[in-house]
Design an enzyme around this catalytic site. Sequence first.
Site, PDB file in Angstrom:
ATOM      1  N   GLU A 165      10.578  -8.308   5.300  1.00 44.18           N
ATOM      2  CA  GLU A 165       9.639  -8.472   4.438  1.00 44.18           C
ATOM      3  C   GLU A 165       9.758  -9.426   3.449  1.00 44.18           C
ATOM      4  OE1 GLU A 165       7.820  -4.763   2.866  1.00 44.18           O
ATOM      5  OE2 GLU A 165       7.007  -4.383   5.188  1.00 44.18           O
ATOM      6  N   GLU A 351       7.205  -1.631  11.595  1.00 46.43           N
ATOM      7  CA  GLU A 351       6.890  -0.555  10.761  1.00 46.43           C
ATOM      8  C   GLU A 351       5.452  -0.343  10.768  1.00 46.43           C
ATOM      9  OE1 GLU A 351       8.471  -0.683   6.702  1.00 46.43           O
ATOM     10  OE2 GLU A 351      10.293  -1.745   7.224  1.00 46.43           O
TER      11      GLU A 351
HETATM   12  C1  BGC Z   1       9.240  -1.282   3.356  1.00 36.64           C
HETATM   13  C2  BGC Z   1       9.685  -0.142   3.565  1.00 36.64           C
HETATM   14  C3  BGC Z   1       9.211   0.874   2.776  1.00 36.64           C
HETATM   15  C4  BGC Z   1       7.623   0.894   3.138  1.00 36.64           C
HETATM   16  C5  BGC Z   1       6.750   2.014   2.741  1.00 36.64           C
HETATM   17  C6  BGC Z   1       7.936  -1.617   3.764  1.00 36.64           C
HETATM   18  O1  BGC Z   1       7.291  -2.241   2.892  1.00 36.64           O
HETATM   19  O2  BGC Z   1       9.777  -2.217   4.517  1.00 36.64           O
HETATM   20  O3  BGC Z   1      11.094  -0.145   3.058  1.00 36.64           O
HETATM   21  O4  BGC Z   1       9.526   2.056   2.490  1.00 36.64           O
HETATM   22  O5  BGC Z   1       7.239  -0.431   3.487  1.00 36.64           O
HETATM   23  O6  BGC Z   1       6.190   1.457   1.359  1.00 36.64           O
END
Ligand code: BGC
Length: 446
Positions: A165, A351
């Site tokens: 990101e 994610e």
């Molecule tokens: C990030 C994580 C973060 C998650 C939830 C993403 O932006 O890669 O490190 O914990 O979102 O906020």
Amino acid sequence: MNHNFPDDFIWGAATASFQIEGAAYDFGKLPSIWDTFSHTPGNVVNGDTGDFACDHYNRFIQDIAIMKELGIKAYRFSISWPRVMKDAKNTPNPQGIEFYKKLTDELIKNDIKPVATLYHWDLPQILQDEGGWANRKTAEYFVNFAELMFRELDGKIYQWITFNEPSVFIFLGNLDGVHAPGMKDIWTSAKCVHNVLLAHGETVKRFRKNGYKGQIGITLNLAPYEPASKDNKDVMAALTGDAQWNRLFLDPIFKGTYPKIIMENPQFKKILEAIDSEDMKVISEKIDFLGINYYFRNVVKYSQKGKLGFESVKMDGEKTYFGWEVYPQGLYDILRYIKENYGNIPLYITENGATYDDILTSDRKIHDVQRISYLKRHFEKALLAIQDGINLKGYYVWSLLDNFEWAEGYSKRFGLVYIDYKTFERIPKDSFLWYKKVIEENTFEV
Ligand code: BGC
């Protein structure tokens, strides 16, 4: 509707070094910008730091046993640059490297594919002191670090992810100042964008040139940008949001150019225009896959208060504990957007997940029905995308464990596994059991 995922679909879970490892000052680890930032009063909720986090550094064997129990096919973790290098430029720290060797060996022993992110936000502080990502030299040092890890872990890593990101760590850290290093400067941000992309491209080039095994890609935080109304100004606001958060990274990587709208911004223009076309060739070095982190969509309106002329509109309706809108359709939309604009490259959701106010019951259980419902609805959209011909290959839930949620500290829990931060006890939540069944059956009940 048939809810079966393809046989070779990769179900996984993700974490990041600073968020889980702890051992922040042990075994020769250098301080990172997040150590500095979190130890500065007022930056993180409750003054939380990453000093101990989930103590994963000392408990990784137990954590891999938990992954095995969950049944994930792949585990996405990140490598802490300040842990594996002594001076962050050229000198390795063997103790730090040893940790990642043991971690990957244990994963492989348990039949879990290691997927390693090289940069999940923990820049060595000594490099920030020399300008951080706004300094082009940092890109060079990053390539040294990356190559060290390629060499040390060659043949063990299924997929390498250069950066996690860039938009988030650059803009939240250098423009909004709410993440490390806590700067609020548009010039700095513009320089960071180019240097991070350059570091990415040079790393991919080096990986190919020296013939390391495995695949290489990048993870971007992507989301649809929608105008709050049909008004031209709002439509323009949505295009600008899309350009700043999505296309500013996608276009250089896939097309070797910066988006026109961004080039019209006077500050960005000055910095990005001065760029050598050779750089753009490096940045657009072909990658093997694209990782997408998706949490919510953005509905935006024109606003002079916004640094680039727009701001987000708060939506009514269902939200997570973070206040983020629950909008599974956005996942489908962004996958389709990639296919339509950048081709059919293999995609991974690297994610997706949610934070809720998890309550530990007296019999030490967490009945996180909302998280199950959140995941189920997003899985449905992922499946629909696959059925519509989108090249989606895998899905990593964020996160395996509750962890240090950046500026929110430990106040926000995203894990499939609950962490008792006093004892470091690990307690699988109901969502863990639900996800285990999804993986086992490669399908889910609606
Ligand atoms: C990030 C994580 C973060 C998650 C939830 C993403 O932006 O890669 O490190 O914990 O979102 O906020």
